[in-house]
Design an enzyme around this catalytic site. Structure first.
Site, mmCIF file in Angstrom:
data_model
loop_
_atom_site.group_PDB
_atom_site.id
_atom_site.type_symbol
_atom_site.label_atom_id
_atom_site.label_comp_id
_atom_site.label_asym_id
_atom_site.label_seq_id
_atom_site.Cartn_x
_atom_site.Cartn_y
_atom_site.Cartn_z
ATOM 1 N N ASP A 24 -2.976 7.838 3.556
ATOM 2 C CA ASP A 24 -4.194 7.245 6.098
ATOM 3 C C ASP A 24 -5.389 8.170 6.038
ATOM 4 O O ASP A 24 -5.309 8.292 6.543
ATOM 5 C CB ASP A 24 -3.394 7.450 6.461
ATOM 6 C CG ASP A 24 -1.876 6.680 6.422
ATOM 7 O OD1 ASP A 24 -1.816 6.258 5.654
ATOM 8 O OD2 ASP A 24 -0.922 6.802 7.176
ATOM 9 N N GLU A 72 -1.931 2.876 7.213
ATOM 10 C CA GLU A 72 -1.347 2.749 8.140
ATOM 11 C C GLU A 72 -1.518 1.564 9.019
ATOM 12 O O GLU A 72 -2.977 2.076 9.894
ATOM 13 C CB GLU A 72 -0.228 4.223 9.355
ATOM 14 C CG GLU A 72 -0.073 3.433 10.566
ATOM 15 C CD GLU A 72 1.075 4.898 11.375
ATOM 16 O OE1 GLU A 72 0.223 5.975 10.542
ATOM 17 O OE2 GLU A 72 1.315 4.276 11.699
ATOM 18 N N LYS A 129 0.667 -0.223 5.359
ATOM 19 C CA LYS A 129 2.431 0.267 5.289
ATOM 20 C C LYS A 129 2.609 1.312 7.058
ATOM 21 O O LYS A 129 1.671 1.082 7.840
ATOM 22 C CB LYS A 129 2.679 1.976 4.906
ATOM 23 C CG LYS A 129 1.776 3.193 5.504
ATOM 24 C CD LYS A 129 2.152 4.576 4.505
ATOM 25 C CE LYS A 129 1.597 4.943 4.849
ATOM 26 N NZ LYS A 129 1.899 5.738 6.826
ATOM 27 N N LYS A 132 5.065 5.337 8.627
ATOM 28 C CA LYS A 132 4.841 6.186 8.953
ATOM 29 C C LYS A 132 4.945 6.527 7.434
ATOM 30 O O LYS A 132 4.231 7.333 6.045
ATOM 31 C CB LYS A 132 5.205 8.115 9.389
ATOM 32 C CG LYS A 132 5.036 7.729 10.804
ATOM 33 C CD LYS A 132 4.543 7.074 11.373
ATOM 34 C CE LYS A 132 3.949 6.962 12.298
ATOM 35 N NZ LYS A 132 2.561 6.835 13.488
ATOM 36 N N THR A 158 -1.652 12.336 7.683
ATOM 37 C CA THR A 158 -1.023 13.962 8.590
ATOM 38 C C THR A 158 0.266 14.041 7.470
ATOM 39 O O THR A 158 0.484 14.158 6.885
ATOM 40 C CB THR A 158 -0.851 14.527 9.596
ATOM 41 O OG1 THR A 158 0.085 14.246 10.357
ATOM 42 C CG2 THR A 158 -2.407 13.577 9.956
ATOM 43 N N CYS A 162 2.855 11.020 7.843
ATOM 44 C CA CYS A 162 2.691 10.122 6.767
ATOM 45 C C CYS A 162 2.938 10.707 5.421
ATOM 46 O O CYS A 162 3.046 10.542 5.111
ATOM 47 C CB CYS A 162 1.484 9.170 7.191
ATOM 48 S SG CYS A 162 1.574 8.550 8.629
ATOM 49 N N GLN A 202 14.380 25.950 -0.496
ATOM 50 C CA GLN A 202 15.514 26.049 -1.282
ATOM 51 C C GLN A 202 15.421 25.117 -2.997
ATOM 52 O O GLN A 202 16.006 24.479 -3.011
ATOM 53 C CB GLN A 202 16.642 24.646 -0.780
ATOM 54 C CG GLN A 202 16.889 25.803 0.933
ATOM 55 C CD GLN A 202 17.759 23.955 1.885
ATOM 56 O OE1 GLN A 202 18.392 23.898 0.984
ATOM 57 N NE2 GLN A 202 17.145 23.885 2.105
HETATM 58 N N1 TIU Z 1 -0.753 8.578 8.962
HETATM 59 C C1 TIU Z 1 -0.354 9.662 9.629
HETATM 60 O O1 TIU Z 1 0.196 11.145 10.011
HETATM 61 N N2 TIU Z 1 -0.209 9.290 11.055
HETATM 62 C C2 TIU Z 1 -0.233 10.162 12.439
HETATM 63 O O2 TIU Z 1 0.038 8.731 13.246
HETATM 64 N N3 TIU Z 1 -0.016 11.192 12.308
HETATM 65 C C3 TIU Z 1 -0.040 11.613 13.278
HETATM 66 O O3 TIU Z 1 -0.331 12.889 12.830
HETATM 67 N N4 TIU Z 1 -0.050 11.693 14.555
#
Ligand code: TIU
Length: 222
Positions: A24, A72, A129, A132, A158, A162, A202
């Site tokens: 993304d 996304e 996609k 997430k 992030t 995702c 773990q």
């Molecule tokens: N690509 C992704 O992480 N989508 C999100 O909505 N991330 C947020 O951190 N909001």
């Protein structure tokens, strides 16, 4: 196999059957006026990941190894965006509403395109996609299987949303997953740190993490 110095122990890297996954890195998350900013986030926090991703992309391209870009995004009629996702929270604009880069997170709009510095090239997988995670409703598992991919190196944004969701989905499907610490970013630095810790806990319960230099220095010559 090549052992890559990683947390919590060396990662068994498989040359040729390891895909580079870039999650993304699209304008909607990285630039002002997109979906990430509509949620109230400082998008500049994500910018440090761009250069390390570009270096990994160049290394993969030079060796002809598999590359996957994800976006996304949703269909224009939002039929693949459940109300539970669209109506959650109180953003300034919701998915599908118009912004300066077109309708937020809608396929084909300027905001869903991958940033120019990391633009896909012909032959690279580009996966739209609706979730997430990269495996939900995309068919990417079958595409990777057809290419003989067994290992995934994760980058992108992030970290805790995702990237982590995709990495967990991948781990459940049998891929050995390595997350590159400086090639992923979050709007919340504490969440990035927590995600890295959870992933490697773990005995690498979800996977491994390491800096990009540890991987790049260990790659075989192209
Ligand atoms: N690509 C992704 O992480 N989508 C999100 O909505 N991330 C947020 O951190 N909001």
């Amino acid at each position: 196999m090549i052992d890559i110095d990683a947390t919590p122990f060396p990662y068994p890297f498989a040359p040729g059957t390891t895909a580079l996954v870039i999650i993304d890195m699209q304008r909607d998350f990285v630039e002002q006026g997109g979906f990430g900013a509509s949620l109230g986030n400082d998008v500049t926090l994500l910018h440090t990941a761009i250069e390390p991703i570009a270096k990994l992309l160049a290394a993969w391209r030079a060796r002809g190894w598999p590359i996957v870009h994800t976006r996304e995004s949703h269909k224009a009629d939002l039929s693949d965006c459940p109300p539970a996702k669209r109506l959650r929270g109180s953003p300034t604009q919701r998915i599908g509403e118009p912004g300066p880069m077109g309708r937020l997170l809608i396929r084909g709009e300027a905001g869903t395109s991958i940033i120019p510095a990391l633009a896909p090239q012909p032959g690279e997988l580009v996966i739209d996609k609706p979730g997430k995670g990269m495996f939900w409703s995309t068919g990417v598992h079958e595409m990777l299987h057809a290419q003989g991919v067994t290992h995934l190196v994760f980058t992108g944004v992030t970290t805790e949303v995702c990237v982590q969701t995709s990495m967990r989905e991948a781990n459940d499907r049998g891929y050995d997953c390595l997350l590159i610490e400086d090639a992923t970013e979050s709007y919340f630095p504490a969440f990035k740190a927590a995600a890295l810790a959870m992933i490697a806990a773990q005995g690498a319960i979800i996977g491994w993490h390491t800096p990009s230099t540890a991987l790049l220095e260990a790659l075989p010559p192209n």
